[in-house]
Design a protein around this motif. Structure first.
Motif, PDB file in Angstrom:
ATOM      1  N   GLU A   1       0.854  -1.181   0.000  1.00 50.44           N
ATOM      2  CA  GLU A   1       0.000   0.000   0.000  1.00 50.44           C
ATOM      3  C   GLU A   1       0.890   1.231   0.000  1.00 50.44           C
ATOM      4  O   GLU A   1       1.852   1.316   0.756  1.00 50.44           O
ATOM      5  CB  GLU A   1      -0.878  -0.006   1.248  1.00 50.44           C
ATOM      6  N   ILE A   2       0.570   2.171  -0.860  1.00 51.08           N
ATOM      7  CA  ILE A   2       1.264   3.450  -0.879  1.00 51.08           C
ATOM      8  C   ILE A   2       0.280   4.472  -0.344  1.00 51.08           C
ATOM      9  O   ILE A   2      -0.758   4.716  -0.954  1.00 51.08           O
ATOM     10  CB  ILE A   2       1.735   3.828  -2.296  1.00 51.08           C
ATOM     11  N   ASP A   3       0.601   5.034   0.819  1.00 49.89           N
ATOM     12  CA  ASP A   3      -0.303   5.981   1.460  1.00 49.89           C
ATOM     13  C   ASP A   3       0.512   7.122   2.040  1.00 49.89           C
ATOM     14  O   ASP A   3       1.409   6.894   2.855  1.00 49.89           O
ATOM     15  CB  ASP A   3      -1.108   5.272   2.562  1.00 49.89           C
ATOM     16  N   ASP A   4       0.206   8.320   1.623  1.00 50.44           N
ATOM     17  CA  ASP A   4       0.871   9.516   2.129  1.00 50.44           C
ATOM     18  C   ASP A   4       2.394   9.423   1.981  1.00 50.44           C
ATOM     19  O   ASP A   4       3.143   9.745   2.895  1.00 50.44           O
ATOM     20  CB  ASP A   4       0.475   9.748   3.586  1.00 50.44           C
ATOM     21  N   GLY A   5       2.834   8.920   0.823  1.00 49.07           N
ATOM     22  CA  GLY A   5       4.254   8.835   0.535  1.00 49.07           C
ATOM     23  C   GLY A   5       4.987   7.713   1.239  1.00 49.07           C
ATOM     24  O   GLY A   5       6.206   7.635   1.192  1.00 49.07           O
ATOM     25  N   GLU A   6       4.260   6.829   1.912  1.00 50.11           N
ATOM     26  CA  GLU A   6       4.865   5.732   2.649  1.00 50.11           C
ATOM     27  C   GLU A   6       4.398   4.403   2.063  1.00 50.11           C
ATOM     28  O   GLU A   6       3.225   4.224   1.783  1.00 50.11           O
ATOM     29  CB  GLU A   6       4.394   5.824   4.105  1.00 50.11           C
ATOM     30  N   ILE A   7       5.317   3.469   1.872  1.00 52.82           N
ATOM     31  CA  ILE A   7       4.969   2.146   1.341  1.00 52.82           C
ATOM     32  C   ILE A   7       4.949   1.145   2.493  1.00 52.82           C
ATOM     33  O   ILE A   7       5.903   1.049   3.252  1.00 52.82           O
ATOM     34  CB  ILE A   7       5.983   1.682   0.276  1.00 52.82           C
ATOM     35  N   THR A   8       3.831   0.426   2.601  1.00 52.61           N
ATOM     36  CA  THR A   8       3.703  -0.626   3.608  1.00 52.61           C
ATOM     37  C   THR A   8       3.413  -1.924   2.879  1.00 52.61           C
ATOM     38  O   THR A   8       2.492  -1.983   2.063  1.00 52.61           O
ATOM     39  CB  THR A   8       2.548  -0.320   4.585  1.00 52.61           C
TER      40      THR A   8
END
Length: 132
Positions: free
Chosen positions: A63-70
């Motif tokens: 998941e890419i959310d708010d510039g962060e990849i999890t």
């Protein structure tokens, strides 16, 4: 569409991001694509909307959310559960932070305000005041 996809796949790209790759494919092409991706040495990634994702797939989700990849290690159902847990934890932490800030602000205001303490709303009359 199938020829364009085959050309890209056979070109052996290092990174492969596919947005709903099974759109506009017949069942034979979908089966071929799944087989090809399973035998591929590279790590293919497809981008799909939640209801389109096949529940039997065991590919990890990112998941890419708010510039962060999890990256989530399980399939899409695992991702949904873990994301809900993370979101609940994030909201609980935010609520706790807000409560701490509110308490700190209240203590600061109580300490430095010019207001009279409770029970001393009016000024006490001075002796001799108002007696002429």
């Amino acid at each position: 569409m199938r020829v364009a996809m085959a050309r890209v796949l056979l070109g052996r790209p290092e990174v492969l991001l596919m947005d709903e790759p099974t759109n506009h494919l017949d069942i034979e092409s979908i089966i071929w694509l799944e087989g090809f991706l399973k035998s591929c040495r590279r790590a293919p990634h497809d981008l799909a909307r939640p209801r389109v994702h096949e529940p039997h797939r065991h590919a990890p989700c990112a998941e890419i959310d708010d510039g962060e990849i999890t990256v989530y290690a399980g399939n899409y159902e695992f991702y949904e559960r873990e994301r809900a847990i993370r979101e609940a934890n994030r909201e609980a932490a935010y609520g706790g932070e807000q409560a701490m800030l509110a308490e700190g602000n209240k203590r600061f205001i109580d300490r430095f305000s010019c207001a009279r303490p409770p029970g001393r709303a009016g000024a006490e009359p001075r002796e001799g005041a108002g007696q002429d």
